[in-house]
Each structure stands twice: as structure tokens, then as C-alpha cells.
Design a protein around this motif. Sequence first.
Motif, PDB file in Angstrom:
ATOM      1  N   GLU A 155       0.814  -1.213   0.000  1.00  0.00           N
ATOM      2  CA  GLU A 155       0.000   0.000   0.000  1.00  0.00           C
ATOM      3  C   GLU A 155       0.849   1.266   0.000  1.00  0.00           C
ATOM      4  OE1 GLU A 155      -2.457  -0.604   3.446  1.00  0.00           O
ATOM      5  OE2 GLU A 155      -3.583  -2.210   2.471  1.00  0.00           O
ATOM      6  N   LYS A 156       1.932   1.304   0.786  1.00  0.00           N
ATOM      7  CA  LYS A 156       2.692   2.540   0.964  1.00  0.00           C
ATOM      8  C   LYS A 156       3.982   2.603   0.143  1.00  0.00           C
ATOM      9  CE  LYS A 156       4.334   5.728   4.476  1.00  0.00           C
ATOM     10  NZ  LYS A 156       4.443   6.036   5.887  1.00  0.00           N
ATOM     11  N   TYR A 157       4.579   1.445  -0.128  1.00  0.00           N
ATOM     12  CA  TYR A 157       5.898   1.419  -0.785  1.00  0.00           C
ATOM     13  C   TYR A 157       5.890   0.565  -2.048  1.00  0.00           C
ATOM     14  CZ  TYR A 157       7.557   3.473   3.572  1.00  0.00           C
ATOM     15  OH  TYR A 157       7.748   4.305   4.648  1.00  0.00           O
ATOM     16  N   ASP A 158       4.791   0.550  -2.752  1.00  0.00           N
ATOM     17  CA  ASP A 158       4.633  -0.306  -3.928  1.00  0.00           C
ATOM     18  C   ASP A 158       5.761  -0.150  -4.941  1.00  0.00           C
ATOM     19  OD1 ASP A 158       2.948  -2.189  -5.495  1.00  0.00           O
ATOM     20  OD2 ASP A 158       2.930  -0.499  -6.889  1.00  0.00           O
ATOM     21  N   LYS A 159       6.244   1.067  -5.159  1.00  0.00           N
ATOM     22  CA  LYS A 159       7.276   1.286  -6.172  1.00  0.00           C
ATOM     23  C   LYS A 159       8.596   0.591  -5.812  1.00  0.00           C
ATOM     24  CE  LYS A 159       9.267   5.639  -4.563  1.00  0.00           C
ATOM     25  NZ  LYS A 159       9.611   6.997  -4.916  1.00  0.00           N
ATOM     26  N   HIS A 160       8.761   0.211  -4.561  1.00  0.00           N
ATOM     27  CA  HIS A 160       9.998  -0.456  -4.134  1.00  0.00           C
ATOM     28  C   HIS A 160       9.872  -1.972  -4.072  1.00  0.00           C
ATOM     29  CE1 HIS A 160      11.973   3.288  -3.357  1.00  0.00           C
ATOM     30  NE2 HIS A 160      11.012   3.677  -2.547  1.00  0.00           N
ATOM     31  N   LEU A 161       8.686  -2.502  -4.314  1.00  0.00           N
ATOM     32  CA  LEU A 161       8.478  -3.948  -4.192  1.00  0.00           C
ATOM     33  C   LEU A 161       9.072  -4.702  -5.361  1.00  0.00           C
ATOM     34  CD1 LEU A 161       4.879  -4.296  -2.788  1.00  0.00           C
ATOM     35  CD2 LEU A 161       7.032  -4.504  -1.587  1.00  0.00           C
TER      36      LEU A 161
END
Length: 166
Positions: A155-161
Motif C-alpha cells: 500500500e505505501k511502498y509499492d514502487k519499491h516492491l
Amino acid sequence: MKNVHKVGFGGGCHWCTEAVFMSLKGVVKVEQGFIAPKEHLTAFSEAVIVHYDANVIELKDLVAIHLDTHKSTENHSMRNKYRSGVYYFEQGIKPMLDEIMSQVQKEFAAPLITAILPFGTFTSSEERYHNYYFNDTEKPFCKTHITPKIKMLKEKYDKHLSAKLR
């Protein structure tokens, strides 16, 4: 060529911390175990060493994720076992970590208790506990404690997954 650095994180159960950092793009390796700071080489607490490619994920993002995925503002009774800390390996990194903590503090209502500590020594946890979450996400502990952290990352850090969680 990769720009690989390492940093230690402690705060909660190392099974949880390991899963969080294994979920991120740019994290090359996560070592799960126990870290003691340089000043107190016998004061071990559960932690991980994260090897990361700074060209893919920045230290400030790793620190923010760490602070969001454990009780970084609570000085609870288990803090000896679960010290809230960021461990640096190179002396020159400490001022950068101080600045990152100062910036991230603005996102929290309560004061962060996370200490910035010089790395002292590491002892690996037993091999059977490595990759605890991803070996069986259906274990009761995983479903209760780790899966909610992974959900928050989405939810909060999707771009880093990493791709495996998308």
C-alpha cells in the motif's frame, strides 16, 4: 557494476524484518540473525544485515521502510531482545543516517526511539529459520505478524516492491 552497500536493522522479530527487506527491489541479500553494537559486543538483539544496490533503492527509503514496519516509537518490555536500531558499517554514514532520521521523524506523531549504532558483531540465526516467511507464508505466525507488514508495503511502498510481490 552494482553499487552495493550494507546496513543493519533491528526492531522486531528478525523473521519479520527479513521478509520486509527480501520483498524490496534493490536488496541483493538479507542476513538474518543477531547484531551487537560496537560499544556492547555482548548485547545481541534480533536483526538483519541488508545488502542493497544504491542505484536501485536509497538508504533513506530503507530506513523509512524499517521505521514503518516495526514499533519504532515504543519502548516496550522486549526492547533488549528487539532493539530498535540502525547499524552502520562505515563511520561516514552516521551523519547521513542522523539526517534521514530527522526527516523521517516528521512523519511520526511520537518520538522515534530507534538508535543509530556502529555495527559491532553478527551471529547468524539457524539456517532452518532463514527465508522464514517465503518458505511458508501460511504458517500462523506469518499470517498474523508478517503478512500485515507485506500488505502495508504494497500500500505505501509499492514502487519499491520486487516483482515477486506484484
